[in-house]
Scaffold this motif. Structure first.
Motif, mmCIF file in Angstrom:
data_model
loop_
_atom_site.group_PDB
_atom_site.id
_atom_site.type_symbol
_atom_site.label_atom_id
_atom_site.label_comp_id
_atom_site.label_asym_id
_atom_site.label_seq_id
_atom_site.Cartn_x
_atom_site.Cartn_y
_atom_site.Cartn_z
ATOM 1 N N ASN A 1 11.608 -6.589 -3.034
ATOM 2 C CA ASN A 1 10.515 -7.322 -3.676
ATOM 3 C C ASN A 1 9.142 -6.849 -3.228
ATOM 4 O OD1 ASN A 1 11.663 -9.047 -5.523
ATOM 5 N ND2 ASN A 1 11.897 -10.748 -4.107
ATOM 6 N N LYS A 2 8.983 -6.626 -1.911
ATOM 7 C CA LYS A 2 7.653 -6.361 -1.375
ATOM 8 C C LYS A 2 7.056 -5.044 -1.837
ATOM 9 C CE LYS A 2 9.261 -4.368 3.021
ATOM 10 N NZ LYS A 2 9.181 -4.483 4.493
ATOM 11 N N ILE A 3 7.896 -4.118 -2.302
ATOM 12 C CA ILE A 3 7.357 -2.824 -2.746
ATOM 13 C C ILE A 3 7.738 -2.506 -4.185
ATOM 14 C CG2 ILE A 3 7.352 -1.863 -0.399
ATOM 15 C CD1 ILE A 3 9.876 -0.206 -1.294
ATOM 16 N N ARG A 4 8.331 -3.476 -4.917
ATOM 17 C CA ARG A 4 8.929 -3.147 -6.217
ATOM 18 C C ARG A 4 7.939 -2.522 -7.185
ATOM 19 N NH1 ARG A 4 11.288 -7.574 -7.336
ATOM 20 N NH2 ARG A 4 13.261 -6.836 -6.490
ATOM 21 N N ARG B 1 0.853 -1.171 0.000
ATOM 22 C CA ARG B 1 0.000 0.000 0.000
ATOM 23 C C ARG B 1 0.894 1.227 0.000
ATOM 24 N NH1 ARG B 1 -4.006 -2.005 4.917
ATOM 25 N NH2 ARG B 1 -4.830 -3.851 3.830
ATOM 26 N N LEU B 2 0.337 2.333 -0.413
ATOM 27 C CA LEU B 2 1.143 3.543 -0.534
ATOM 28 C C LEU B 2 1.801 3.904 0.787
ATOM 29 C CD1 LEU B 2 2.036 5.693 -2.532
ATOM 30 C CD2 LEU B 2 0.050 7.061 -1.861
ATOM 31 N N GLU C 1 16.199 -10.739 -4.887
ATOM 32 C CA GLU C 1 15.896 -11.021 -3.482
ATOM 33 C C GLU C 1 16.894 -10.401 -2.522
ATOM 34 O OE1 GLU C 1 13.348 -13.005 -5.814
ATOM 35 O OE2 GLU C 1 15.501 -13.317 -5.995
ATOM 36 N N GLU C 2 18.033 -9.905 -3.053
ATOM 37 C CA GLU C 2 19.024 -9.257 -2.214
ATOM 38 C C GLU C 2 18.755 -7.771 -2.037
ATOM 39 O OE1 GLU C 2 23.220 -10.213 -3.057
ATOM 40 O OE2 GLU C 2 22.458 -11.595 -4.559
ATOM 41 N N MET C 3 17.854 -7.226 -2.834
ATOM 42 C CA MET C 3 17.606 -5.794 -2.771
ATOM 43 C C MET C 3 16.866 -5.455 -1.476
ATOM 44 S SD MET C 3 19.050 -4.976 -5.542
ATOM 45 C CE MET C 3 19.518 -5.735 -7.106
ATOM 46 N N GLY C 4 17.274 -4.352 -0.853
ATOM 47 C CA GLY C 4 16.631 -3.983 0.381
ATOM 48 C C GLY C 4 16.943 -2.561 0.745
#
Length: 470
Positions: free
Chosen positions: A403-406, A254-255, A467-470
């Motif tokens: 990933n969760k916000i891409r 969500r935003l 998957e390493e992006m954070g």
């Protein structure tokens, strides 16, 4: 089979399939480039046909960009809810409708409406292609495959300028002359219906993103896609488990999940927005939206100005090919830094040459020597942009976010890009009338400021799994 969860390079038997999938998704980029740049050749015809000035013309050119911002905002939601492929199909339909509507507008206002429809399609394509390609591409090839988006964009721009020039010549050098009962500028806007239908057909031939499939509990289909794109040497169960583990720690974003940090948004989101804004504030789309208008404003006729537009588009393609060859070898940051320095120098040179322009409006002229310097500088600027920011920004936006916000973060960053694009596009005609040289100084300063931004804010993503992006 390997028990490693790290993605391995695709073997040669599968790489061709991955290339086709990426190219099909990037067809949206072709239409993105075609639709956004084709107006360049039609500007003079629109002004003559509807009897409007620079202000109204700038409005019609720029209004599509607001539609693009809106399309980019909703694209992430659409992609997460309905899938990447269905979202591509929606974009193809909107492109086709816009092409037909723009070809037969009864008024300048109706033309603006159809431009907005096309803009929404551009915004969707600008988000969905890099998202999809990043999610299906093996890590070892992701930078080059993600670069297909920018290559498709510049090819779309080039084809639009080639079509514009050919139609203008067929109409005797005047875009208001008729061809088959329809004015040349109308054909320029309507031809995009053909690649729009091709895009839809290609979208039907590619698989859904494995990450979307896993998120929707379609693991068997995801394994099939992963086998197709990553090869037989990958532990598919481990890859599915790895992707699911990441997805299970997140939910549909969500935003408010982009909020946080000292300045409202998460720092990584601000970096994406900054990269998007700098990409536009250097004034690259002045070349592709207004080059016909620009060169006519210094005394070059309509036909020759369209030929110059075609030549800069070809340089754009060459620079993009260079970027594709280098982006996975030397990394994203070095390319961006080199491009920023080259753009700043070229834009400063163009500003100096334009300072010798004599007169204003239709009577303006530029001495041959300074006109040659300006032309060379413009081509150098386009080349420097193409081998750097043109490709690097789209690659980064497709891979830099967690990933969760891409998808949502990419939508926000792309929306910022379209708003910045709109600001540059709507302001250029009036700024050029005020002081063309000073306008290019502004663009040169933006290129200079992008250097410390890259140096201190951009993190290298070369060789890292998503998957390493954070």
């Amino acid at each position: 089979m390997s028990t490693s969860t790290q993605p391995q390079p695709a073997d040669q038997a599968h790489l061709g399939h991955v290339v086709f999938i990426s190219a099909a998704a990037a067809m949206g980029g072709f239409l993105f480039g075609y639709d956004s740049a084709v107006i360049n050749g039609a500007v003079t015809g629109i002004q003559k046909h509807f009897g409007v000035g620079n202000g109204e013309t700038a409005f019609v050119v720029a209004i599509a960009l607001l539609g693009s911002a809106a399309g980019a905002v909703v694209a992430g939601r659409l992609a997460d809810q309905f899938g990447r492929v269905r979202t591509m199909l929606l974009a193809s339909v909107l492109f086709a409708i816009s092409g037909v509507g723009s070809m037969f507008p009864p008024s300048i206002q109706v033309l603006a409406v159809w431009r907005v429809v096309g803009g929404v399609a551009i915004g969707i394509a600008s988000v969905i292609a890099p998202t999809y390609i990043a999610e299906v591409a093996p890590t070892a090839y992701r930078g080059r495959l993600a670069s297909f988006q920018q290559l498709a964009i510049v090819l779309g721009i080039t084809v639009s300028q080639l079509a514009n020039y050919a139609l203008n010549q067929a109409a005797g050098g005047d875009s208001t002359n008729h061809l088959g009962g329809v004015q040349a500028w109308q054909w320029m806007l309507g031809v995009e219906t053909i690649p729009a239908l091709v895009y839809g057909g290609m979208a039907l031939a590619i698989p859904e993103s494995p990450r979307f499939l896993i998120a929707n509990r379609k693991d068997d289909q995801a394994r099939k896609v992963l086998r197709e794109v990553e090869g037989e040497g990958v532990d598919l169960d481990a890859r599915v488990a790895e992707i699911r583990a990441v997805l299970n720690t997140s939910h549909r974003p969500r935003l408010k999940e982009l909020l946080g940090g000292r300045f409202g948004l998460l720092p990584i989101v601000w970096v994406g927005i900054g990269a998007s804004v700098f990409q536009q504030f250097v004034g690259i789309n002045v070349i592709f939206y207004y080059s016909s208008f620009l060169w006519q404003s210094v005394g070059i006729n309509e036909s020759n100005s369209l030929l110059i537009s075609l030549s800069t588009s070809i340089v754009n393609v060459v620079g993009t090919v260079v970027a594709i060859a280098l982006v996975d070898r030397i990394g994203r940051k070095p390319l961006a830094l080199a491009g920023s320095a080259g753009m700043a120098l070229a834009l400063g040179t163009a500003a100096w040459a334009f300072s010798f322009r004599q007169g204003t409006g239709d009577t303006a002229t530029l001495d041959d020597t300074y006109a040659t310097v300006a032309l060379v500088a413009a081509h150098v600027f386009v080349f420097c942009f193409a081998f750097s920011w043109g490709v690097v920004v789209w690659v980064l936006l497709g891979e830099m976010f967690p990933n969760k916000i891409r998808a949502l973060a990419l939508s926000v960053a792309a929306s910022a890009q379209w708003i910045a694009n709109w600001a540059i596009t709507v302001s250029f005609p009036d700024l050029a009338d005020w002081n063309l040289s000073a306008t290019y100084v502004i663009y040169a300063v933006s290129a200079l400021l992008s250097i410390p931004f890259v140096a201190f804010c951009i993190k290298e993503t070369k060789g890292k799994a998503l998957e390493e992006m954070g």
